[in-house]
Design a protein around this motif. Structure first.
Motif, PDB file in Angstrom:
ATOM      1  N   THR A  28       0.975  -1.237   0.122  1.00  0.00           N
ATOM      2  CA  THR A  28      -0.053   0.034  -0.113  1.00  0.00           C
ATOM      3  C   THR A  28       0.920   1.240   0.032  1.00  0.00           C
ATOM      4  O   THR A  28       1.400   1.684   1.131  1.00  0.00           O
ATOM      5  N   SER A  30       0.107   4.347  -0.371  1.00  0.00           N
ATOM      6  CA  SER A  30      -0.408   5.578   0.347  1.00  0.00           C
ATOM      7  C   SER A  30       0.028   5.351   1.909  1.00  0.00           C
ATOM      8  O   SER A  30      -0.588   6.622   2.700  1.00  0.00           O
ATOM      9  N   SER A  31       0.059   4.485   2.402  1.00  0.00           N
ATOM     10  CA  SER A  31       0.424   4.135   3.725  1.00  0.00           C
ATOM     11  C   SER A  31       1.858   4.732   4.465  1.00  0.00           C
ATOM     12  O   SER A  31       2.031   4.760   5.598  1.00  0.00           O
ATOM     13  N   SER A  52       4.995  13.026   3.468  1.00  0.00           N
ATOM     14  CA  SER A  52       4.188  12.184   4.331  1.00  0.00           C
ATOM     15  C   SER A  52       3.463  11.096   3.346  1.00  0.00           C
ATOM     16  O   SER A  52       2.999  11.552   2.164  1.00  0.00           O
ATOM     17  N   ALA A  53       2.761  10.316   3.955  1.00  0.00           N
ATOM     18  CA  ALA A  53       1.915   9.213   3.254  1.00  0.00           C
ATOM     19  C   ALA A  53       0.756   9.964   2.538  1.00  0.00           C
ATOM     20  O   ALA A  53       0.285   9.486   1.500  1.00  0.00           O
ATOM     21  N   SER A  54       0.289  11.034   3.407  1.00  0.00           N
ATOM     22  CA  SER A  54      -0.911  11.690   2.878  1.00  0.00           C
ATOM     23  C   SER A  54      -0.402  12.697   1.699  1.00  0.00           C
ATOM     24  O   SER A  54      -1.425  13.118   0.929  1.00  0.00           O
ATOM     25  N   GLY A  55       0.668  13.043   1.671  1.00  0.00           N
ATOM     26  CA  GLY A  55       1.265  14.311   0.855  1.00  0.00           C
ATOM     27  C   GLY A  55       0.940  15.632   1.422  1.00  0.00           C
ATOM     28  O   GLY A  55       1.409  16.694   0.897  1.00  0.00           O
ATOM     29  N   GLY A  56       0.562  15.575   2.707  1.00  0.00           N
ATOM     30  CA  GLY A  56       0.111  16.975   3.336  1.00  0.00           C
ATOM     31  C   GLY A  56       1.475  17.740   4.001  1.00  0.00           C
ATOM     32  O   GLY A  56       1.531  18.729   4.361  1.00  0.00           O
ATOM     33  N   SER A  57       2.627  16.738   4.153  1.00  0.00           N
ATOM     34  CA  SER A  57       3.675  17.479   4.635  1.00  0.00           C
ATOM     35  C   SER A  57       5.075  17.164   4.036  1.00  0.00           C
ATOM     36  O   SER A  57       5.082  15.817   3.261  1.00  0.00           O
ATOM     37  N   ASN A  74      -0.850   9.282  -5.188  1.00  0.00           N
ATOM     38  CA  ASN A  74      -1.117   8.009  -4.701  1.00  0.00           C
ATOM     39  C   ASN A  74      -2.126   7.187  -5.472  1.00  0.00           C
ATOM     40  O   ASN A  74      -2.018   6.031  -5.291  1.00  0.00           O
ATOM     41  N   PRO A 102       4.327   6.920   8.297  1.00  0.00           N
ATOM     42  CA  PRO A 102       3.733   7.775   7.262  1.00  0.00           C
ATOM     43  C   PRO A 102       4.183   9.324   7.528  1.00  0.00           C
ATOM     44  O   PRO A 102       3.842   9.876   6.670  1.00  0.00           O
TER      45      PRO A 102
END
Length: 124
Positions: A28, A30-31, A52-57, A74, A102
Motif C-alpha cells: 500500500t 499511500s500508507s 508524508s503518506a498523505s502528501g500533506g507534509s 497516490n 507515515p
C-alpha cells in the motif's frame, strides 16, 4: 516486498530543470512516507526530500530548499522530484525510498526499500 523504479535522470545544463519519477509496487503506497536521497562520487549518501503518506507534509534539505519539490500521486503509486535551478553540485545518483512510517523523515534508517538509482549530471 516493495519494488521502486526511478526514471527521468539525465544530463542538463546549470540552471535547467529535471523531473524524476519513482513508481512503486508491492504494498500500500499511500500508507508510507517517501523520500529522495542522493550520492555523489566520493561522498556519503545524503537526504534530499521527503513527503508524508498523505502528501500533506514535506521536508527538504537546506541545499535544495526553494529549488526542489516532492509531489506524490497516490492514485498512480508514484512520487516525483521536481528539480529546478539545477547546480553542478546537484550531480549525483538519486535514489527514491519507501519509509516504514507515515510521517516525513530525513533518517535513512527509517527507509526500508530503495530503488536502483538514476544518474543526474549538471554541467556548468
Amino acid at each position: 516486498q516493495v519494488q521502486l523504479v526511478e526514471s527521468g535522470g539525465g544530463l542538463v545544463q546549470a540552471g535547467g530543470s529535471l523531473r524524476l519519477s519513482c513508481a512503486a509496487s508491492g504494498r500500500t503506497f499511500s500508507s508510507n512516507a517517501m523520500g529522495w536521497f542522493r550520492q555523489a562520487p566520493g561522498k556519503e549518501r545524503e537526504f534530499v526530500a521527503a513527503i508524508s503518506a498523505s502528501g500533506g507534509s514535506t521536508k527538504y534539505a537546506d541545499s535544495v530548499k526553494g529549488r526542489f519539490t516532492i509531489p506524490r500521486d497516490n492514485a498512480k503509486n508514484t512520487v516525483y522530484l521536481q528539480m529546478n535551478s539545477l547546480k553542478p553540485e546537484d550531480t549525483a545518483v538519486y535514489y527514491c525510498a519507501s519509509a516504514t512510517v507515515p510521517f516525513t523523515t530525513a533518517q535513512a534508517m527509517r527507509y526500508t526499500y530503495w530503488g536502483q538509482g538514476t544518474q543526474v549530471t549538471v554541467s556548468s
